[in-house]
Write a protein that holds these residues in place. Structure first.
Motif, PDB file in Angstrom:
ATOM      1  N   HIS A 258      -9.330   1.930  14.751  1.00 10.18           N
ATOM      2  CA  HIS A 258      -8.605   1.138  15.741  1.00 10.18           C
ATOM      3  C   HIS A 258      -7.216   1.740  15.974  1.00 10.18           C
ATOM      4  CE1 HIS A 258      -7.457  -2.587  17.870  1.00 10.18           C
ATOM      5  NE2 HIS A 258      -8.751  -2.817  17.919  1.00 10.18           N
ATOM      6  N   GLN A 259      -6.700   1.518  17.195  1.00  6.66           N
ATOM      7  CA  GLN A 259      -5.370   2.033  17.536  1.00  6.66           C
ATOM      8  C   GLN A 259      -4.289   1.117  16.971  1.00  6.66           C
ATOM      9  OE1 GLN A 259      -4.953   4.999  19.036  1.00  6.66           O
ATOM     10  NE2 GLN A 259      -7.170   5.177  18.899  1.00  6.66           N
ATOM     11  N   LEU A 260      -4.260   0.986  15.664  1.00  9.34           N
ATOM     12  CA  LEU A 260      -3.355   0.052  15.015  1.00  9.34           C
ATOM     13  C   LEU A 260      -2.137   0.788  14.472  1.00  9.34           C
ATOM     14  CD1 LEU A 260      -3.595  -3.046  14.453  1.00  9.34           C
ATOM     15  CD2 LEU A 260      -4.091  -2.428  12.099  1.00  9.34           C
ATOM     16  N   ARG A 261      -0.952   0.170  14.660  1.00 10.80           N
ATOM     17  CA  ARG A 261       0.277   0.760  14.149  1.00 10.80           C
ATOM     18  C   ARG A 261       0.932  -0.101  13.065  1.00 10.80           C
ATOM     19  NH1 ARG A 261       1.221   1.793  19.784  1.00 10.80           N
ATOM     20  NH2 ARG A 261       2.854   0.198  19.863  1.00 10.80           N
ATOM     21  N   ARG A 262       0.747  -1.425  13.143  1.00 10.29           N
ATOM     22  CA  ARG A 262       1.369  -2.334  12.184  1.00 10.29           C
ATOM     23  C   ARG A 262       0.320  -3.323  11.661  1.00 10.29           C
ATOM     24  NH1 ARG A 262       6.878  -2.700  12.191  1.00 10.29           N
ATOM     25  NH2 ARG A 262       6.742  -4.855  11.481  1.00 10.29           N
ATOM     26  N   MET A 263       0.338  -3.561  10.354  1.00 13.39           N
ATOM     27  CA  MET A 263      -0.584  -4.525   9.760  1.00 13.39           C
ATOM     28  C   MET A 263       0.147  -5.312   8.683  1.00 13.39           C
ATOM     29  SD  MET A 263      -4.418  -4.088   8.180  1.00 13.39           S
ATOM     30  CE  MET A 263      -3.995  -2.874   6.924  1.00 13.39           C
ATOM     31  N   GLY A 297      -3.097   5.803   9.095  1.00 14.44           N
ATOM     32  CA  GLY A 297      -2.601   5.985  10.447  1.00 14.44           C
ATOM     33  C   GLY A 297      -1.553   4.964  10.852  1.00 14.44           C
ATOM     34  N   LEU A 298      -1.115   4.121   9.912  1.00 17.09           N
ATOM     35  CA  LEU A 298      -0.177   3.047  10.231  1.00 17.09           C
ATOM     36  C   LEU A 298       1.275   3.515  10.209  1.00 17.09           C
ATOM     37  CD1 LEU A 298      -1.645   0.057   8.152  1.00 17.09           C
ATOM     38  CD2 LEU A 298      -1.904   0.472  10.604  1.00 17.09           C
ATOM     39  N   GLU A 299       2.130   2.746  10.914  1.00 16.39           N
ATOM     40  CA  GLU A 299       3.569   2.925  10.833  1.00 16.39           C
ATOM     41  C   GLU A 299       4.182   1.903   9.875  1.00 16.39           C
ATOM     42  OE1 GLU A 299       5.117   2.655  14.753  1.00 16.39           O
ATOM     43  OE2 GLU A 299       4.002   4.393  15.509  1.00 16.39           O
ATOM     44  N   HIS A 300       3.547   0.731   9.774  1.00 16.89           N
ATOM     45  CA  HIS A 300       4.045  -0.314   8.884  1.00 16.89           C
ATOM     46  C   HIS A 300       2.874  -1.026   8.220  1.00 16.89           C
ATOM     47  CE1 HIS A 300       6.224  -3.783   7.326  1.00 16.89           C
ATOM     48  NE2 HIS A 300       5.330  -4.552   7.916  1.00 16.89           N
ATOM     49  N   LEU A 301       2.995  -1.237   6.909  1.00 15.78           N
ATOM     50  CA  LEU A 301       1.992  -1.993   6.161  1.00 15.78           C
ATOM     51  C   LEU A 301       2.691  -2.940   5.209  1.00 15.78           C
ATOM     52  CD1 LEU A 301      -0.852  -2.651   5.087  1.00 15.78           C
ATOM     53  CD2 LEU A 301      -0.595  -0.729   3.487  1.00 15.78           C
ATOM     54  N   ALA A 302       2.299  -4.222   5.266  1.00  9.11           N
ATOM     55  CA  ALA A 302       2.744  -5.218   4.300  1.00  9.11           C
ATOM     56  C   ALA A 302       1.503  -5.960   3.831  1.00  9.11           C
ATOM     57  CB  ALA A 302       3.739  -6.191   4.920  1.00  9.11           C
ATOM     58  N   ALA A 303       1.213  -5.875   2.545  1.00 10.81           N
ATOM     59  CA  ALA A 303       0.033  -6.533   1.976  1.00 10.81           C
ATOM     60  C   ALA A 303       0.482  -7.328   0.758  1.00 10.81           C
ATOM     61  CB  ALA A 303      -1.036  -5.518   1.600  1.00 10.81           C
ATOM     62  N   ALA A 329       5.455  -2.586   2.180  1.00 10.03           N
ATOM     63  CA  ALA A 329       5.816  -3.730   1.340  1.00 10.03           C
ATOM     64  C   ALA A 329       4.562  -4.243   0.646  1.00 10.03           C
ATOM     65  CB  ALA A 329       6.452  -4.838   2.172  1.00 10.03           C
ATOM     66  N   LEU A 330       4.593  -4.246  -0.697  1.00  8.13           N
ATOM     67  CA  LEU A 330       3.428  -4.657  -1.484  1.00  8.13           C
ATOM     68  C   LEU A 330       3.872  -5.577  -2.610  1.00  8.13           C
ATOM     69  CD1 LEU A 330       1.684  -1.173  -1.855  1.00  8.13           C
ATOM     70  CD2 LEU A 330       1.108  -2.945  -0.189  1.00  8.13           C
ATOM     71  N   THR A 331       2.930  -6.344  -3.149  1.00 12.10           N
ATOM     72  CA  THR A 331       3.203  -7.212  -4.298  1.00 12.10           C
ATOM     73  C   THR A 331       2.476  -6.677  -5.522  1.00 12.10           C
ATOM     74  OG1 THR A 331       1.332  -8.634  -3.667  1.00 12.10           O
ATOM     75  CG2 THR A 331       3.535  -9.303  -2.938  1.00 12.10           C
ATOM     76  N   SER A 332       3.031  -6.978  -6.690  1.00 11.35           N
ATOM     77  CA  SER A 332       2.408  -6.551  -7.939  1.00 11.35           C
ATOM     78  C   SER A 332       2.693  -7.563  -9.036  1.00 11.35           C
ATOM     79  CB  SER A 332       2.913  -5.167  -8.367  1.00 11.35           C
ATOM     80  OG  SER A 332       2.360  -4.816  -9.625  1.00 11.35           O
ATOM     81  N   ASN A 333       1.656  -7.936  -9.783  1.00 10.21           N
ATOM     82  CA  ASN A 333       1.822  -8.838 -10.924  1.00 10.21           C
ATOM     83  C   ASN A 333       2.535  -8.164 -12.087  1.00 10.21           C
ATOM     84  OD1 ASN A 333       0.583 -11.107  -9.755  1.00 10.21           O
ATOM     85  ND2 ASN A 333      -1.448 -10.318 -10.232  1.00 10.21           N
ATOM     86  N   VAL A 334       2.663  -6.822 -12.025  1.00 10.54           N
ATOM     87  CA  VAL A 334       3.419  -6.116 -13.062  1.00 10.54           C
ATOM     88  C   VAL A 334       4.889  -6.514 -12.989  1.00 10.54           C
ATOM     89  CG1 VAL A 334       4.115  -3.834 -13.890  1.00 10.54           C
ATOM     90  CG2 VAL A 334       1.796  -4.192 -13.044  1.00 10.54           C
ATOM     91  N   LEU A 335       5.324  -6.847 -11.785  1.00  9.78           N
ATOM     92  CA  LEU A 335       6.725  -7.231 -11.578  1.00  9.78           C
ATOM     93  C   LEU A 335       6.893  -8.709 -11.954  1.00  9.78           C
ATOM     94  CD1 LEU A 335       8.616  -5.058 -10.416  1.00  9.78           C
ATOM     95  CD2 LEU A 335       8.759  -6.401  -8.345  1.00  9.78           C
ATOM     96  N   GLU A 336       7.096  -8.950 -13.228  1.00 16.51           N
ATOM     97  CA  GLU A 336       7.206 -10.313 -13.735  1.00 16.51           C
ATOM     98  C   GLU A 336       8.247 -10.353 -14.846  1.00 16.51           C
ATOM     99  OE1 GLU A 336       4.298 -13.891 -15.412  1.00 16.51           O
ATOM    100  OE2 GLU A 336       3.454 -12.044 -14.608  1.00 16.51           O
ATOM    101  N   SER A 337       8.950 -11.461 -14.931  1.00 13.40           N
ATOM    102  CA  SER A 337      10.058 -11.565 -15.885  1.00 13.40           C
ATOM    103  C   SER A 337       9.602 -11.438 -17.330  1.00 13.40           C
ATOM    104  CB  SER A 337      10.788 -12.893 -15.689  1.00 13.40           C
ATOM    105  OG  SER A 337       9.888 -13.984 -15.785  1.00 13.40           O
ATOM    106  N   GLN A 338       8.355 -11.832 -17.630  1.00 10.94           N
ATOM    107  CA  GLN A 338       7.852 -11.761 -18.999  1.00 10.94           C
ATOM    108  C   GLN A 338       7.232 -10.411 -19.330  1.00 10.94           C
ATOM    109  OE1 GLN A 338       8.531 -14.308 -21.009  1.00 10.94           O
ATOM    110  NE2 GLN A 338       9.481 -15.338 -19.255  1.00 10.94           N
ATOM    111  N   LEU A 446      13.196  -6.636   3.196  1.00 10.55           N
ATOM    112  CA  LEU A 446      13.504  -5.801   4.352  1.00 10.55           C
ATOM    113  C   LEU A 446      12.452  -5.939   5.438  1.00 10.55           C
ATOM    114  CD1 LEU A 446      14.435  -2.549   2.390  1.00 10.55           C
ATOM    115  CD2 LEU A 446      16.035  -4.251   3.318  1.00 10.55           C
ATOM    116  N   ASN A 447      11.202  -6.162   5.021  1.00  8.85           N
ATOM    117  CA  ASN A 447      10.082  -6.180   5.948  1.00  8.85           C
ATOM    118  C   ASN A 447       9.511  -7.590   6.089  1.00  8.85           C
ATOM    119  OD1 ASN A 447       9.627  -3.120   6.339  1.00  8.85           O
ATOM    120  ND2 ASN A 447       9.647  -3.345   4.115  1.00  8.85           N
TER     121      ASN A 447
END
Length: 464
Positions: A258-263, A297-303, A329-338, A446-447
């Motif tokens: 698909h002609q997708l640039r942002r997701m 092929g994306l310009e922006h990805l946030a998952a 921009a991504l999330t990770s359970n590794v990033l946790e205070s404990q 930021l995103n």
């Protein structure tokens, strides 16, 4: 006093007050200046329901270029029983797939005659029956341009259908009888295309996971979409029963050509993440690989929350370059205070190695947040003054090891040939994080990772 003699500031205040009036359309005939401004505001965002699609064609050619946002709300039908005088809402638990497909196809037929004229966002939601009640917190935005009342279906019933303890069974029986009369929708291959639509928004307020077939057909009907914003709900019970997250994987596969640039994908959930089963972990790994292939092929990805970032970056090692990607921009359970900081530093070092394969990357952020904690690692590049910066912002202090700083200094040197600036910000102790919505608010990402209306809803629902 003539209109032109008024100061511009006063003219703007007057027109803004008129636009907010429910009968603002009639003021457009006062003069050409008023018409231009009022029509631009009236037609910018339109709300359409299936029952009002017939009047959608009344929008003339002269006004179509003013429409920037169409909110298509697929609402459950209401019924009325002449025998007992009672009424209610059909499809109590959910609107059937057949109804959704048919409604979308009816809308596409209307939009197929629209010529592309810049940007046009199509916002599709399936309204749950609870959202139809006056007490609902669902935001109603957009302008409705037709006002005929919604007609209720006449359905002969017995009093038991109004018994709240039997409403689930009642809805099932009503669906069985009412769906028989509706013909099967025509295949999408025989359908016209809505080429004027450039962006697709599927918000969380639908409160369901869209099926793979629905999404694939929808994308086929919207061939010019270059941006998709998808907010499914997590279905833990079903994910525990199957080894892969089929819907997301098939969506990513559809997007490759698909002609997708942002997701933007934001998987929403109730409360905190429960413990993941082996089946769910396997689904996240497969989804991470699918996201990588879709991102090439994306310009922006946030998952967010759909798959852990560690799976995404593990899969990145088999690819050489992302030629267009500018923000991630991504999330990770590794990033946790404990979590032990050594594991977080390991991931941040891996990300730096992958960032070297993204020559146009201007911002990257890894974040996580739930009730009680929030944290984000950000990388920014400023080409205007040739500077680069990494920031840690969170509810706890994360010591960045020398190996991590060295890796990101190499990324900065490769891009702008400058010294890397390192910033640490600890959130105020008075800040209370009650949900992932609060985390997004206080981390100042930021995103865009979730639609602003959806973020407001999350914070509202978890405020108490």
């Amino acid at each position: 006093m003539f209109w032109d003699a008024l100061p511009v500031e006063i003219q703007i205040h007057i027109l803004e007050a008129l636009v907010l009036h429910e009968d603002s359309a009639r003021y457009a005939s006062i003069c050409r200046a008023w018409q231009t401004i009022i029509e631009r505001r009236i037609f910018a965002c339109l709300k359409v329901t299936r029952s009002r699609l017939a009047g959608f064609s009344d929008i003339g050619y002269r006004h179509r270029h003013l429409v920037k946002h169409i909110w298509f709300s697929i609402e459950p039908s209401e019924y009325h029983c002449p025998h007992c005088g009672g009424g209610g809402i059909l499809n109590w638990h959910q609107v059937s797939t057949k109804t959704i497909r048919k409604a979308i196809q009816e809308l596409v037929i209307q939009l197929s005659i629209w010529e592309p004229s810049g940007s046009l966002l199509l916002d599709i939601s399936v309204k749950a029956p609870s959202a139809l009640r006056p007490s609902s917190s669902t935001i109603q935005y957009g302008a409705s341009f037709m006002s005929e009342p919604k007609k209720a279906k006449i359905f002969q019933c017995s009093h038991w259908i109004h018994d709240t303890s039997l409403q689930g069974l009642a809805a099932y029986l009503i669906n069985k009888t009412t769906d028989i009369s509706e013909p099967e929708p025509e295949p999408s291959q025989e359908m016209p295309k809505a080429r004027a639509v450039t962006s697709l928004l599927l918000r969380r307020q639908t409160r369901r996971r869209w099926k793979s077939a629905e999404l694939e057909e929808l994308l086929d009907l919207l061939p010019e979409v270059h941006e998709i914003h998808y907010e499914p709900w997590r279905d833990w019970h079903r994910m525990k029963e199957r080894p892969t997250n089929t819907t997301t994987m098939r969506l990513c596969e559809s997007l490759r050509s698909h002609q997708l640039r942002r997701m933007v994908i934001f998987e929403n959930f109730h409360g905190n993440n429960p413990a993941m089963s082996l089946a769910v972990q396997a689904a996240e790994i497969d989804t991470g690989y699918a996201l990588v292939e879709a991102s090439l092929g994306l310009e922006h990805l946030a998952a967010s929350f759909i798959s852990d970032a560690s799976h995404f970056f593990d899969a990145c090692q088999k690819w050489n370059i992302w030629p267009r990607l500018e923000s991630l921009a991504l999330t990770s359970n590794v990033l946790e205070s404990q979590q032990q900081s050594v594991y977080i530093n390991d991931l941040l070092e891996t990300i730096a190695l992958v960032a070297m394969k993204m020559p146009r990357l201007k911002s990257m952020e890894l974040w996580n947040g739930r009730a009680g904690f929030a944290g984000v690692f950000q990388y920014q590049i400023f080409e205007s003054d040739r500077t680069a910066k990494i920031t840690w912002r969170g509810t706890w202090n994360l010591p960045l090891e020398p190996r991590v700083l060295k890796s990101w200094e190499a990324v900065a040197f490769e891009r702008v040939d400058c010294k890397l600036q390192v910033v640490t910000e600890i959130l105020d102790a008075n800040v209370v994080i009650t949900s992932h919505g609060d985390a997004i608010r206080y981390l100042r990402l930021l995103n865009t990772v979730v639609h602003p209306v959806s973020l407001w809803q999350i914070q509202k629902e978890t405020a108490h």
